[in-house]
Design a protein around this motif. Sequence first.
Motif, PDB file in Angstrom:
ATOM      1  N   VAL A   1      65.424 -69.063   5.072  1.00  0.00           N
ATOM      2  CA  VAL A   1      65.213 -67.973   4.130  1.00  0.00           C
ATOM      3  C   VAL A   1      63.960 -67.195   4.498  1.00  0.00           C
ATOM      4  CG1 VAL A   1      64.953 -67.368   1.693  1.00  0.00           C
ATOM      5  CG2 VAL A   1      66.261 -69.395   2.314  1.00  0.00           C
ATOM      6  N   GLU A   2      64.091 -65.882   4.506  1.00  0.00           N
ATOM      7  CA  GLU A   2      62.951 -64.994   4.692  1.00  0.00           C
ATOM      8  C   GLU A   2      62.765 -64.217   3.393  1.00  0.00           C
ATOM      9  OE1 GLU A   2      61.439 -61.191   7.317  1.00  0.00           O
ATOM     10  OE2 GLU A   2      63.577 -61.551   7.088  1.00  0.00           O
ATOM     11  N   TYR A   3      61.557 -64.289   2.846  1.00  0.00           N
ATOM     12  CA  TYR A   3      61.236 -63.575   1.608  1.00  0.00           C
ATOM     13  C   TYR A   3      60.465 -62.315   1.959  1.00  0.00           C
ATOM     14  CZ  TYR A   3      62.557 -67.989  -0.479  1.00  0.00           C
ATOM     15  OH  TYR A   3      63.260 -69.105  -0.848  1.00  0.00           O
ATOM     16  N   ASP A   4      61.098 -61.175   1.820  1.00  0.00           N
ATOM     17  CA  ASP A   4      60.481 -59.868   2.064  1.00  0.00           C
ATOM     18  C   ASP A   4      60.480 -59.115   0.734  1.00  0.00           C
ATOM     19  OD1 ASP A   4      59.560 -57.428   2.975  1.00  0.00           O
ATOM     20  OD2 ASP A   4      61.354 -56.966   4.154  1.00  0.00           O
ATOM     21  N   LEU A   5      59.677 -59.616  -0.209  1.00  0.00           N
ATOM     22  CA  LEU A   5      59.700 -59.044  -1.549  1.00  0.00           C
ATOM     23  C   LEU A   5      59.173 -57.614  -1.544  1.00  0.00           C
ATOM     24  CD1 LEU A   5      58.615 -62.142  -3.642  1.00  0.00           C
ATOM     25  CD2 LEU A   5      60.903 -61.427  -2.917  1.00  0.00           C
ATOM     26  N   ARG A  62      66.084 -74.403  -4.574  1.00  0.00           N
ATOM     27  CA  ARG A  62      66.283 -74.866  -3.198  1.00  0.00           C
ATOM     28  C   ARG A  62      67.662 -75.487  -2.964  1.00  0.00           C
ATOM     29  NH1 ARG A  62      64.476 -72.562   0.341  1.00  0.00           N
ATOM     30  NH2 ARG A  62      64.894 -74.299   1.702  1.00  0.00           N
ATOM     31  N   ASN A  63      68.298 -76.055  -3.966  1.00  0.00           N
ATOM     32  CA  ASN A  63      69.610 -76.655  -3.699  1.00  0.00           C
ATOM     33  C   ASN A  63      70.616 -75.604  -3.244  1.00  0.00           C
ATOM     34  OD1 ASN A  63      69.694 -75.694  -6.504  1.00  0.00           O
ATOM     35  ND2 ASN A  63      71.663 -76.717  -6.628  1.00  0.00           N
ATOM     36  N   PRO A 101      79.157 -60.736 -13.127  1.00  0.00           N
ATOM     37  CA  PRO A 101      77.799 -60.598 -12.603  1.00  0.00           C
ATOM     38  C   PRO A 101      76.793 -61.403 -13.415  1.00  0.00           C
ATOM     39  CG  PRO A 101      78.487 -58.577 -13.704  1.00  0.00           C
ATOM     40  CD  PRO A 101      79.663 -59.500 -13.697  1.00  0.00           C
ATOM     41  N   ALA A 102      75.820 -61.974 -12.709  1.00  0.00           N
ATOM     42  CA  ALA A 102      74.758 -62.751 -13.338  1.00  0.00           C
ATOM     43  C   ALA A 102      73.464 -62.478 -12.581  1.00  0.00           C
ATOM     44  CB  ALA A 102      75.085 -64.237 -13.301  1.00  0.00           C
ATOM     45  N   MET A 103      72.369 -62.372 -13.294  1.00  0.00           N
ATOM     46  CA  MET A 103      71.073 -62.114 -12.682  1.00  0.00           C
ATOM     47  C   MET A 103      70.255 -63.402 -12.699  1.00  0.00           C
ATOM     48  SD  MET A 103      69.629 -59.569 -11.195  1.00  0.00           S
ATOM     49  CE  MET A 103      70.282 -58.046 -11.801  1.00  0.00           C
ATOM     50  N   PHE A 104      69.665 -63.735 -11.547  1.00  0.00           N
ATOM     51  CA  PHE A 104      68.867 -64.944 -11.411  1.00  0.00           C
ATOM     52  C   PHE A 104      67.509 -64.621 -10.811  1.00  0.00           C
ATOM     53  CE2 PHE A 104      73.123 -66.628 -11.553  1.00  0.00           C
ATOM     54  CZ  PHE A 104      72.984 -67.809 -12.267  1.00  0.00           C
ATOM     55  N   MET A 105      66.520 -65.405 -11.199  1.00  0.00           N
ATOM     56  CA  MET A 105      65.227 -65.327 -10.556  1.00  0.00           C
ATOM     57  C   MET A 105      65.274 -66.262  -9.345  1.00  0.00           C
ATOM     58  SD  MET A 105      61.398 -66.033 -12.041  1.00  0.00           S
ATOM     59  CE  MET A 105      61.707 -67.751 -12.412  1.00  0.00           C
ATOM     60  N   ALA A 106      64.895 -65.754  -8.187  1.00  0.00           N
ATOM     61  CA  ALA A 106      64.824 -66.588  -6.987  1.00  0.00           C
ATOM     62  C   ALA A 106      63.482 -67.307  -7.009  1.00  0.00           C
ATOM     63  CB  ALA A 106      64.958 -65.735  -5.735  1.00  0.00           C
ATOM     64  N   ASP A 107      63.511 -68.632  -6.867  1.00  0.00           N
ATOM     65  CA  ASP A 107      62.285 -69.426  -6.948  1.00  0.00           C
ATOM     66  C   ASP A 107      62.268 -70.455  -5.831  1.00  0.00           C
ATOM     67  OD1 ASP A 107      60.109 -71.011  -7.597  1.00  0.00           O
ATOM     68  OD2 ASP A 107      60.645 -71.217  -9.703  1.00  0.00           O
ATOM     69  N   SER A 108      61.511 -70.169  -4.778  1.00  0.00           N
ATOM     70  CA  SER A 108      61.449 -71.073  -3.631  1.00  0.00           C
ATOM     71  C   SER A 108      60.751 -72.382  -3.978  1.00  0.00           C
ATOM     72  CB  SER A 108      60.733 -70.399  -2.460  1.00  0.00           C
ATOM     73  OG  SER A 108      59.385 -70.107  -2.818  1.00  0.00           O
TER      74      SER A 108
END
Length: 140
Positions: free
Chosen positions: A112-116, A104-105, A23-30
């Motif tokens: 993508v739909e961002y429903d934060l 983005r890559n 497992p790895a945690m990432f920040m999603a950055d559009s």
Amino acid sequence: MATLPVTMQGTRPLVEARINGAPAMFMADSGAFYSFISPGAAAQFHLHPVAAPFGMRVKGVGGSAELSVADVRDFTLAGIPVPHAQFFVGGSETGGRAQGIIGRNILSMADVEYDLAGGAIRLLRTDGCRGASLAYWAKP
């Protein structure tokens, strides 16, 4: 395609992925054109970065840094395999629980739909939807 559960850490949307089964945690950055992972996290996941093209650097608020590139053979996001996902390796740690940034890559593999506020990022494919209403949240 998939729904990525999001955990907010302050203003940072965090999503879980897997690198080589771990497992790895990432920040999603559009707004990030490419995905990044810190040198420490690259070592933790036993990645083998290679030199980026000569002179390639990244500049940001914290300064600039030389880059290398890591090809992750076994990367999954919401259970979806992303073969040979590439990450720039460089810069500093992202802080908090995030070990890197999903840009983005990787996110551009789908719409993508961002429903934060709803705690989700949805990856959507619109194949075979001609004539259908894509506003799935609208009432009939």
